[in-house]
Design a protein around this motif. Structure first.
Motif, PDB file in Angstrom:
ATOM      1  N   SER A  92      13.786   7.297  14.663  1.00 45.70           N
ATOM      2  CA  SER A  92      13.822   6.199  15.623  1.00 45.70           C
ATOM      3  C   SER A  92      15.219   6.096  16.191  1.00 45.70           C
ATOM      4  O   SER A  92      16.167   6.684  15.656  1.00 45.70           O
ATOM      5  CB  SER A  92      13.423   4.876  14.965  1.00 45.70           C
ATOM      6  OG  SER A  92      14.345   4.541  13.950  1.00 45.70           O
ATOM      7  N   GLY A  93      15.352   5.384  17.278  1.00 46.52           N
ATOM      8  CA  GLY A  93      16.651   5.248  17.934  1.00 46.52           C
ATOM      9  C   GLY A  93      17.041   6.559  18.586  1.00 46.52           C
ATOM     10  O   GLY A  93      16.254   7.181  19.301  1.00 46.52           O
ATOM     11  N   THR A  94      18.254   7.026  18.322  1.00 50.44           N
ATOM     12  CA  THR A  94      18.727   8.297  18.893  1.00 50.44           C
ATOM     13  C   THR A  94      18.870   9.363  17.805  1.00 50.44           C
ATOM     14  O   THR A  94      19.653  10.293  17.930  1.00 50.44           O
ATOM     15  CB  THR A  94      20.093   8.098  19.582  1.00 50.44           C
ATOM     16  OG1 THR A  94      21.016   7.601  18.619  1.00 50.44           O
ATOM     17  CG2 THR A  94      19.967   7.168  20.773  1.00 50.44           C
ATOM     18  N   ARG A 116      10.227   7.568  17.566  1.00 53.54           N
ATOM     19  CA  ARG A 116      10.234   6.400  18.456  1.00 53.54           C
ATOM     20  C   ARG A 116      11.527   6.430  19.258  1.00 53.54           C
ATOM     21  O   ARG A 116      12.516   7.039  18.851  1.00 53.54           O
ATOM     22  CB  ARG A 116      10.164   5.113  17.650  1.00 53.54           C
ATOM     23  CG  ARG A 116       8.835   4.905  16.954  1.00 53.54           C
ATOM     24  CD  ARG A 116       8.767   3.528  16.334  1.00 53.54           C
ATOM     25  NE  ARG A 116       9.941   3.266  15.491  1.00 53.54           N
ATOM     26  CZ  ARG A 116       9.895   3.115  14.177  1.00 53.54           C
ATOM     27  NH1 ARG A 116       8.752   3.150  13.548  1.00 53.54           N
ATOM     28  NH2 ARG A 116      10.983   2.885  13.492  1.00 53.54           N
ATOM     29  N   ASP A 117      11.545   5.709  20.330  1.00 56.33           N
ATOM     30  CA  ASP A 117      12.716   5.570  21.189  1.00 56.33           C
ATOM     31  C   ASP A 117      13.186   6.931  21.692  1.00 56.33           C
ATOM     32  O   ASP A 117      12.391   7.741  22.137  1.00 56.33           O
ATOM     33  CB  ASP A 117      13.839   4.812  20.469  1.00 56.33           C
ATOM     34  CG  ASP A 117      13.391   3.430  19.979  1.00 56.33           C
ATOM     35  OD1 ASP A 117      12.577   2.802  20.691  1.00 56.33           O
ATOM     36  OD2 ASP A 117      13.832   3.007  18.900  1.00 56.33           O
ATOM     37  N   ASN A 118      14.486   7.213  21.609  1.00 54.55           N
ATOM     38  CA  ASN A 118      15.049   8.462  22.132  1.00 54.55           C
ATOM     39  C   ASN A 118      15.262   9.515  21.038  1.00 54.55           C
ATOM     40  O   ASN A 118      16.110  10.381  21.168  1.00 54.55           O
ATOM     41  CB  ASN A 118      16.395   8.179  22.818  1.00 54.55           C
ATOM     42  CG  ASN A 118      16.228   7.419  24.114  1.00 54.55           C
ATOM     43  OD1 ASN A 118      15.211   7.567  24.781  1.00 54.55           O
ATOM     44  ND2 ASN A 118      17.212   6.609  24.452  1.00 54.55           N
ATOM     45  N   SER A 119      14.537   9.444  19.972  1.00 57.34           N
ATOM     46  CA  SER A 119      14.720  10.408  18.878  1.00 57.34           C
ATOM     47  C   SER A 119      14.100  11.756  19.221  1.00 57.34           C
ATOM     48  O   SER A 119      13.249  11.861  20.100  1.00 57.34           O
ATOM     49  CB  SER A 119      14.119   9.849  17.592  1.00 57.34           C
ATOM     50  OG  SER A 119      12.752   9.590  17.787  1.00 57.34           O
TER      51      SER A 119
END
Length: 137
Positions: A92-94, A116-119
């Motif tokens: 998740s995140g980066t 999720r996100d920019n991962s």
């Protein structure tokens, strides 16, 4: 031929060499021996002893070496049991996740990842066959 038998051959061969060389020297085919009988016997014995030493040295080397045997066959490689590889990952995140099943896995490779996100997720199954599934198990 076994090592003890080789030594028997060397000892008996040395005795034969001494006897033959002694009798050959006593025959004096070239007329080189001294006129006195005891001196002639001493020279013949010295010649026979020198020849026996040379033969005994070579025979001792031969008898002292190990008998040659063919090399033993290489043992069969141990069977590789099947080892399944199962990997789970969540990102998740980066974050970045890399999953690898090994250089040469000996079984199936199951890889599951959730992002999720920019991962980012990278999966490889040893020979880059890729994973067998994505998403959550």
């Amino acid at each position: 031929m076994s090592r003890p038998l080789r030594w028997v051959v060397v000892v008996l061969g040395s005795a034969v060499v001494f006897f033959v060389c002694f009798k050959l020297a006593q025959a004096d085919p070239f007329g080189w021996l001294p006129e006195k009988d005891s001196d002639a016997v001493a020279v013949a014995a010295g010649f026979a002893g020198a020849m026996t030493a040379a033969v005994g040295l070579a025979g001792g080397w031969w008898a002292g070496t190990a008998p040659t045997r063919p090399p033993a066959p290489a043992p069969a490689p141990a069977p590789v049991s099947e080892r399944p590889v199962t990997q789970f990952a969540e990102a998740s995140g980066t974050s970045e996740v890399s999953q690898a099943g090994g250089a040469n896995p000996a079984g199936p490779v199951d890889q599951w990842a959730s992002a999720r996100d920019n991962s980012r997720i990278r999966q490889s199954g040893g020979d880059d066959r890729g994973g067998t599934g994505t998403g959550t198990p």
